[in-house]
Design an enzyme around this catalytic site. Structure first.
Site, mmCIF file in Angstrom:
data_model
loop_
_atom_site.group_PDB
_atom_site.id
_atom_site.type_symbol
_atom_site.label_atom_id
_atom_site.label_comp_id
_atom_site.label_asym_id
_atom_site.label_seq_id
_atom_site.Cartn_x
_atom_site.Cartn_y
_atom_site.Cartn_z
ATOM 1 N N ASP A 27 -1.510 -11.757 16.262
ATOM 2 C CA ASP A 27 -2.142 -11.924 17.580
ATOM 3 C C ASP A 27 -1.844 -13.270 18.241
ATOM 4 O O ASP A 27 -2.392 -13.581 19.300
ATOM 5 C CB ASP A 27 -3.663 -11.681 17.498
ATOM 6 C CG ASP A 27 -4.360 -12.627 16.538
ATOM 7 O OD1 ASP A 27 -3.675 -13.272 15.720
ATOM 8 O OD2 ASP A 27 -5.602 -12.725 16.615
ATOM 9 N N GLU A 68 -2.192 -23.123 4.178
ATOM 10 C CA GLU A 68 -0.974 -23.795 4.657
ATOM 11 C C GLU A 68 -0.594 -24.918 3.696
ATOM 12 O O GLU A 68 0.576 -25.053 3.291
ATOM 13 C CB GLU A 68 -1.189 -24.370 6.071
ATOM 14 C CG GLU A 68 -1.432 -23.325 7.153
ATOM 15 C CD GLU A 68 -2.891 -22.878 7.289
ATOM 16 O OE1 GLU A 68 -3.717 -23.226 6.402
ATOM 17 O OE2 GLU A 68 -3.218 -22.180 8.266
HETATM 18 C C1 UGA Z 1 -6.319 -18.097 10.881
HETATM 19 C C2 UGA Z 1 -4.906 -18.526 10.492
HETATM 20 O O1 UGA Z 1 -4.130 -18.792 11.652
HETATM 21 C C3 UGA Z 1 -4.253 -17.393 9.700
HETATM 22 O O2 UGA Z 1 -2.894 -17.726 9.411
HETATM 23 C C4 UGA Z 1 -5.051 -17.161 8.453
HETATM 24 O O3 UGA Z 1 -4.484 -16.090 7.715
HETATM 25 C C5 UGA Z 1 -6.479 -16.786 8.849
HETATM 26 O O4 UGA Z 1 -7.062 -17.757 9.719
HETATM 27 C C6 UGA Z 1 -7.345 -16.671 7.614
HETATM 28 O O5 UGA Z 1 -7.142 -17.434 6.686
HETATM 29 O O6 UGA Z 1 -8.221 -15.831 7.575
HETATM 30 P P1 UGA Z 1 -7.245 -16.054 12.399
HETATM 31 O O7 UGA Z 1 -6.914 -15.821 13.822
HETATM 32 O O8 UGA Z 1 -8.610 -16.514 12.069
HETATM 33 O O9 UGA Z 1 -6.158 -17.040 11.793
HETATM 34 O O10 UGA Z 1 -6.947 -14.768 11.497
HETATM 35 P P2 UGA Z 1 -6.406 -13.315 11.904
HETATM 36 O O11 UGA Z 1 -5.446 -13.392 13.037
HETATM 37 O O12 UGA Z 1 -7.546 -12.396 12.011
HETATM 38 O O13 UGA Z 1 -5.586 -12.958 10.575
HETATM 39 C C7 UGA Z 1 -4.374 -13.569 10.229
HETATM 40 C C8 UGA Z 1 -3.338 -12.487 9.921
HETATM 41 O O14 UGA Z 1 -3.784 -11.705 8.807
HETATM 42 C C9 UGA Z 1 -3.138 -11.525 11.087
HETATM 43 O O15 UGA Z 1 -1.767 -11.219 11.213
HETATM 44 C C10 UGA Z 1 -3.962 -10.319 10.708
HETATM 45 O O16 UGA Z 1 -3.468 -9.104 11.228
HETATM 46 C C11 UGA Z 1 -3.899 -10.339 9.185
HETATM 47 N N1 UGA Z 1 -5.121 -9.786 8.555
HETATM 48 C C12 UGA Z 1 -6.359 -10.139 8.964
HETATM 49 C C13 UGA Z 1 -4.989 -8.871 7.521
HETATM 50 O O17 UGA Z 1 -3.850 -8.530 7.126
HETATM 51 N N2 UGA Z 1 -6.122 -8.348 6.944
HETATM 52 C C14 UGA Z 1 -7.377 -8.686 7.358
HETATM 53 O O18 UGA Z 1 -8.371 -8.171 6.801
HETATM 54 C C15 UGA Z 1 -7.490 -9.601 8.402
HETATM 55 MN MN MN Z 2 -5.221 -14.659 14.660
#
Ligand code: UGA
Ligand code: MN
Length: 296
Positions: free
Chosen positions: A158, A243
């Site tokens: 996203d 990270e």
């Molecule tokens: C932040 C960081 O930018 C992410 O790189 C990190 O993985 C995340 O926090 C975390 O540690 O939880 P954020 O916007 O809060 O990002 O997280 P999301 O965009 O919801 O998730 C990061 C990635 O993991 C996305 O590509 C999402 O599709 C994926 N994701 C999320 C999953 O594969 N499974 C889940 O249950 C949630």
């Molecule tokens: Mn995100």
């Protein structure tokens, strides 16, 4: 008969005919000729391996559509998409097929510990198993004849990526870093640069992180994952330390390469798609026309 005819054709006509033939020949073969002299320059560009974990939700297709259509404009890009699910979904499979991108489609379901929280050992981080699976796949690929040198970029599905960030990361020798917009409670979170080297960071969220950098703020030379086969993400570290976890295996702060004009430009934003709220059909007075057969 033929020979006899040739002899009586006037020399001028013969010369003119040959000239026309030569001109036509050159004209016809021009594209192939050019190709040989100037081969497709992308053949010499380092490959960018984009690693994207993704999970099913209402805005997933919208997010992946936006991201894939950015990636269609990037040369020598290989997208590794790992679904957080027990099996691959048709939605992601079709989206990848229709994109014409070079991709690898994997899946592994996150095994989140029950009752986990962000306190103490913050094991709730997203994408850990998915990114590790992608790194395992990449190691195998890089050792195979199809493996091409390049850089690894961990891309949330996203975020917003300017094309310039992909040009920047192809310059990387070891690990490149750059500012990230709208993250960590800041307009911009960024490495600070003195004399071309990273001397510190402008970060307010957990500034004691070894590398206070968001996932979108760096890329790693792919061969380092062969040099450091143990490099991976971990569920054992507290939230926000993923990270730092991966970077600690492959680089020191002194070795970081500041990109995006010495970390003065924002080419990537940590945007987050708002969770859509849908009105429950049960609450509606008038029943809706069924729409379950429509992929959104
Ligand atoms: C932040 C960081 O930018 C992410 O790189 C990190 O993985 C995340 O926090 C975390 O540690 O939880 P954020 O916007 O809060 O990002 O997280 P999301 O965009 O919801 O998730 C990061 C990635 O993991 C996305 O590509 C999402 O599709 C994926 N994701 C999320 C999953 O594969 N499974 C889940 O249950 C949630
Ligand atoms: Mn995100």
């Amino acid at each position: 008969m033929h020979l006899f005819n040739l002899k009586i054709i006037k020399k001028q006509y013969l010369a003119l005919g040959m000239l026309v033939f030569v001109v036509l020949f050159l004209f016809n073969s021009k594209p192939a000729f050019q190709c040989q002299l100037t081969p497709d320059s992308s053949a010499y560009l380092p490959t960018i391996y984009g690693i994207t974990p993704t999970y099913a939700r209402l805005a997933q297709k919208a997010d992946l559509t936006r991201l894939s259509q950015t990636l269609m404009l990037v040369k020598n890009f290989h997208w590794i998409v790992i679904e957080d699910s027990a099996s691959k979904t048709k939605l992601v499979e079709n989206l990848l097929k229709e994109s014409n991108l070079k991709y690898t489609h994997l899946n592994v379901k996150t095994d989140k510990p029950k009752g986990s929280s962000n306190h103490g050992n913050g094991s709730t981080a997203s994408g850990v198993e998915q990114r590790n699976m992608a790194l395992d796949w990449l190691r195998g690929h890089l050792r195979s004849p199809e493996g091409t040198p390049g850089v690894v970029f961990f891309m949330d599905d996203d975020n917003t990526y300017a094309l310039k960030i992909f040009d920047e990361m192809r310059k990387i020798k070891r690990v490149g870093v750059w500012p990230v917009g709208i993250v960590g409670g800041m307009r911009v979170e960024m490495p600070l640069v003195t004399d071309g080297k990273v001397s510190g960071y402008n970060a307010v969220w957990k500034p004691y992180r070894p590398f206070p950098i968001d996932m979108a703020g760096f890329a790693i030379n792919a061969t380092l994952f062969l040099d450091f086969p143990e490099a991976k993400f971990s569920r054992k570290v507290q939230s926000g330390f993923q990270e730092s976890e991966i970077l600690k295996y492959v680089v020191t702060q002194q070795e970081l390469e500041p990109l995006a004009e010495n970390c003065t430009k924002v080419y990537v934003w940590h945007t987050r798609t708002q969770k859509p709220s849908i009105i429950s059909p049960k609450k509606l007075k008038k029943p809706l026309v069924p729409d379950n057969h429509i992929e959104v």
